[in-house]
Design a protein around this motif. Structure first.
Motif, PDB file in Angstrom:
ATOM      1  N   HIS A  36      41.198  30.396  55.536  1.00 12.37           N
ATOM      2  CA  HIS A  36      41.437  31.387  54.490  1.00 12.37           C
ATOM      3  C   HIS A  36      42.904  31.791  54.367  1.00 12.37           C
ATOM      4  N   TRP A  40      48.530  40.802  63.199  1.00 12.13           N
ATOM      5  CA  TRP A  40      48.174  41.829  62.215  1.00 12.13           C
ATOM      6  C   TRP A  40      49.441  42.520  61.720  1.00 12.13           C
ATOM      7  N   TYR A  94      45.068  33.035  56.612  1.00 13.91           N
ATOM      8  CA  TYR A  94      45.599  34.151  57.390  1.00 13.91           C
ATOM      9  C   TYR A  94      46.456  33.703  58.561  1.00 13.91           C
ATOM     10  N   ALA A 126      49.916  38.423  54.162  1.00 13.54           N
ATOM     11  CA  ALA A 126      48.861  37.411  54.142  1.00 13.54           C
ATOM     12  C   ALA A 126      48.296  37.342  52.733  1.00 13.54           C
ATOM     13  N   TRP A 132      47.979  41.420  58.032  1.00 10.06           N
ATOM     14  CA  TRP A 132      46.576  41.156  57.739  1.00 10.06           C
ATOM     15  C   TRP A 132      45.922  42.410  57.183  1.00 10.06           C
ATOM     16  N   ALA A 139      40.047  32.136  59.935  1.00 11.57           N
ATOM     17  CA  ALA A 139      41.345  32.676  59.510  1.00 11.57           C
ATOM     18  C   ALA A 139      42.265  31.555  59.040  1.00 11.57           C
ATOM     19  N   VAL A 144      40.380  41.850  58.354  1.00 15.66           N
ATOM     20  CA  VAL A 144      40.687  40.643  59.122  1.00 15.66           C
ATOM     21  C   VAL A 144      41.021  41.016  60.563  1.00 15.66           C
TER      22      VAL A 144
END
Length: 120
Positions: free
Chosen positions: A99, A66, A101, A110, A71, A96, A75
């Motif tokens: 997509h 994160w 991430y 991201a 993120w 994740a 998320v």
């Protein structure tokens, strides 16, 4: 605090997502043996601490990603919630990855989801 490189951190996160799910399965089996069949508590005594360690490792890896991959809060929240429900960490890791991430390079934000990729 020094983070590992982004590709290594992503690999660690993916491995911990799978390990956390397997440890959930072991813990659930241990709980069945302890509470349903009343045969042994050994499954819970062994699987409980292992699952706890993987749970904490997964949480630390998710928080690290994160911060490192920036993120969106949604998320990060999904990653945390996925650790609470059995086997959901594998679902989150796959989601994740699909997509984008889990593919951003170090220092990059991201990708912002589009309407096509925003489906949860």
């Amino acid at each position: 605090m020094n983070f590992p490189s982004t590709p290594i951190l992503i690999r660690i996160f993916r491995g911990l997502a799978i390990a956390e799910a397997f440890s959930w399965a072991a813990l659930l089996l241990g709980m069945v043996l302890k509470w349903v069949t009343r045969t042994t508590e050994l499954g819970v005594e062994i699987a409980g601490p292992i699952h706890g360690a993987f749970f904490i490792g997964y949480a630390i890896a998710a928080l690290s990603l994160w911060a490192k991959l920036r993120w969106p809060f949604r998320v990060a929240l999904l990653s945390g919630l996925s650790a609470v429900f059995p086997f959901a960490t594998v679902w989150f890791e796959r989601w994740a990855g699909r997509h984008g991430y889990l593919t951003a390079r170090s220092g990059e934000a991201a990708p912002v989801p589009t309407q096509e990729t925003a489906g949860v």
